[in-house]
Each structure stands twice: as structure tokens, then as C-alpha cells.
Write a protein that holds these residues in place. Structure first.
Motif, PDB file in Angstrom:
ATOM      1  N   VAL A 147      21.862  -4.848  -3.797  1.00 39.46           N
ATOM      2  CA  VAL A 147      20.623  -4.070  -3.687  1.00 39.46           C
ATOM      3  C   VAL A 147      20.876  -2.685  -4.274  1.00 39.46           C
ATOM      4  O   VAL A 147      21.810  -1.994  -3.866  1.00 39.46           O
ATOM      5  CB  VAL A 147      20.182  -3.942  -2.219  1.00 39.46           C
ATOM      6  N   THR A 148      20.038  -2.304  -5.240  1.00 39.24           N
ATOM      7  CA  THR A 148      20.178  -0.975  -5.843  1.00 39.24           C
ATOM      8  C   THR A 148      18.814  -0.280  -5.861  1.00 39.24           C
ATOM      9  O   THR A 148      17.766  -0.943  -5.900  1.00 39.24           O
ATOM     10  CB  THR A 148      20.717  -1.067  -7.290  1.00 39.24           C
ATOM     11  N   PRO A 149      18.815   1.052  -5.852  1.00 39.65           N
ATOM     12  CA  PRO A 149      17.556   1.791  -5.944  1.00 39.65           C
ATOM     13  C   PRO A 149      16.887   1.525  -7.300  1.00 39.65           C
ATOM     14  O   PRO A 149      17.571   1.390  -8.309  1.00 39.65           O
ATOM     15  CB  PRO A 149      17.974   3.263  -5.850  1.00 39.65           C
ATOM     16  N   LEU A 150      15.580   1.438  -7.273  1.00 36.67           N
ATOM     17  CA  LEU A 150      14.817   1.181  -8.504  1.00 36.67           C
ATOM     18  C   LEU A 150      13.844   2.334  -8.716  1.00 36.67           C
ATOM     19  O   LEU A 150      12.955   2.570  -7.893  1.00 36.67           O
ATOM     20  CB  LEU A 150      14.074  -0.155  -8.377  1.00 36.67           C
ATOM     21  N   GLU A 151      14.027   3.053  -9.792  1.00 36.96           N
ATOM     22  CA  GLU A 151      13.229   4.267 -10.008  1.00 36.96           C
ATOM     23  C   GLU A 151      11.812   3.993 -10.444  1.00 36.96           C
ATOM     24  O   GLU A 151      10.872   4.652  -9.998  1.00 36.96           O
ATOM     25  CB  GLU A 151      13.914   5.151 -11.060  1.00 36.96           C
ATOM     26  N   GLN A 152      11.627   3.066 -11.338  1.00 36.61           N
ATOM     27  CA  GLN A 152      10.292   2.891 -11.886  1.00 36.61           C
ATOM     28  C   GLN A 152      10.092   1.470 -12.388  1.00 36.61           C
ATOM     29  O   GLN A 152      11.041   0.817 -12.841  1.00 36.61           O
ATOM     30  CB  GLN A 152      10.069   3.897 -13.038  1.00 36.61           C
ATOM     31  N   VAL A 153       8.844   1.010 -12.293  1.00 40.51           N
ATOM     32  CA  VAL A 153       8.426  -0.267 -12.874  1.00 40.51           C
ATOM     33  C   VAL A 153       7.129   0.007 -13.626  1.00 40.51           C
ATOM     34  O   VAL A 153       6.249   0.713 -13.114  1.00 40.51           O
ATOM     35  CB  VAL A 153       8.182  -1.336 -11.786  1.00 40.51           C
ATOM     36  N   ILE A 154       7.013  -0.513 -14.818  1.00 39.65           N
ATOM     37  CA  ILE A 154       5.794  -0.326 -15.612  1.00 39.65           C
ATOM     38  C   ILE A 154       5.282  -1.684 -16.071  1.00 39.65           C
ATOM     39  O   ILE A 154       6.043  -2.459 -16.686  1.00 39.65           O
ATOM     40  CB  ILE A 154       6.055   0.566 -16.856  1.00 39.65           C
ATOM     41  N   ARG A 155       4.030  -1.992 -15.746  1.00 40.20           N
ATOM     42  CA  ARG A 155       3.420  -3.214 -16.292  1.00 40.20           C
ATOM     43  C   ARG A 155       2.883  -2.866 -17.669  1.00 40.20           C
ATOM     44  O   ARG A 155       1.971  -2.038 -17.812  1.00 40.20           O
ATOM     45  CB  ARG A 155       2.314  -3.721 -15.371  1.00 40.20           C
ATOM     46  N   ILE A 156       3.458  -3.494 -18.663  1.00 38.96           N
ATOM     47  CA  ILE A 156       3.171  -3.102 -20.045  1.00 38.96           C
ATOM     48  C   ILE A 156       1.691  -3.295 -20.388  1.00 38.96           C
ATOM     49  O   ILE A 156       1.071  -2.432 -21.028  1.00 38.96           O
ATOM     50  CB  ILE A 156       4.073  -3.896 -21.017  1.00 38.96           C
TER      51      ILE A 156
END
Ligand SMILES: Nc1ncnc2c1ncn2[C@@H]1O[C@H](COP(=O)(O)OP(=O)(O)OP(=O)(O)O)[C@@H](O)[C@H]1O
Length: 112
Positions: free
Chosen positions: A93-102
Motif C-alpha cells: 500500500v502506497t500513498p497516491l497523489e493524483q488520478v486523472i480520468r483522461i
């Protein structure tokens, strides 16, 4: 948000996929990988250098989740991937900064 990376036995993929659907996961990345844990891999000395041999085929799943989803996703993977035998796998498990739906430009949890 967190990125859950799970390394599992390949024949457990369908079970894990079903378990993830049940807890509302809508997207997963799957890769065929090789690896070893403390049981199966071993090191070999060759001309003074150590080589690792015995990489076993594994499947890696990468799942972006909200913090709220994290526990249920870990639980789903753990239950579905377990055989009780060595080599059942591991979850990172790692921190996730950002997700972008293209397609839409949505970001963050809306894009998961
Ligand atoms: N410390 C690690 N870092 C990166 N990948 C790992 C690590 N440990 C295990 N893996 C990956 O997970 C896979 C499965 O690991 P495995 O279940 O054999 O771990 P283990 O610690 O030996 O546990 P067990 O005692 O249940 O066998 C490995 O083949 C490897 O791809």
C-alpha cells in the motif's frame, strides 16, 4: 487515496477479480510478473557474485482506491487470494497523489 499493489498466484486472478467487484472496485491493472518471496527464491554464488534464481510466475494487480475503500479492498484480496500455502503473495500500500480520468478531465476520487 492509496495505490494497492497485490502480487498473487496466477490461478487466483478470477477469484480476486470477483471479490474486488463485490466491494465496488471498478478498475484494475493486471500484469504478469515474476518474483520470489522468502520461501521460494534462493541465492546462488557464481564467480564470487550472488545470483537470484527461481523466479516464479505471479500476477500483479494495481488498484487505486479511496482511503475509505482501503480496508475492504485489502480484505477482499486477502480472502480471495489465500490458499494457506507458501507463496500466497503480498499486498503493498502506497500513498497516491493524483488520478486523472483522461476522457473527462475528472481528478482525485471522482476519477477512481
Ligand atoms: N519484499 C518484497 N518486495 C517485493 N516483492 C515481494 C516481496 N516479497 C514478496 N514479493 C513478491 O510477492 C510474491 C509472493 O511472495 P510470497 O508469498 O512468496 O512471500 P513470502 O514472504 O515468502 O510469504 P510466504 O511465507 O507466504 O511464502 C513474490 O513472488 C514476489 O513477486
Amino acid at each position: 487515496m492509496k495505490l494497492v499493489s497485490a502480487v498473487i498466484k496466477p490461478f487466483k486472478l478470477d477469484d480476486v477479480r470477483a471479490a474486488l467487484s463485490e466491494v465496488g472496485v471498478q478498475g484494475v491493472t493486471v500484469s504478469e510478473v515474476k518474483g520470489f518471496g522468502r520461501q521460494k527464491g534462493h541465492t546462488e554464488l557464481y564467480r564470487g557474485a550472488e545470483y537470484v534464481v527461481d523466479f516464479l510466475p505471479k500476477v500483479k494487480l494495481e488498484i487505486a482506491v479511496s482511503d475509505d475503500q482501503l480496508d475492504s479492498v485489502i480484505d477482499a484480496v486477502t480472502r480471495a487470494a489465500a490458499t494457506g500455502k507458501i507463496g500466497d503473495g503480498k499486498i503493498f500500500v502506497t500513498p497516491l497523489e493524483q488520478v486523472i480520468r483522461i476522457r473527462t478531465g475528472e481528478t482525485g476520487e471522482e476519477a477512481i
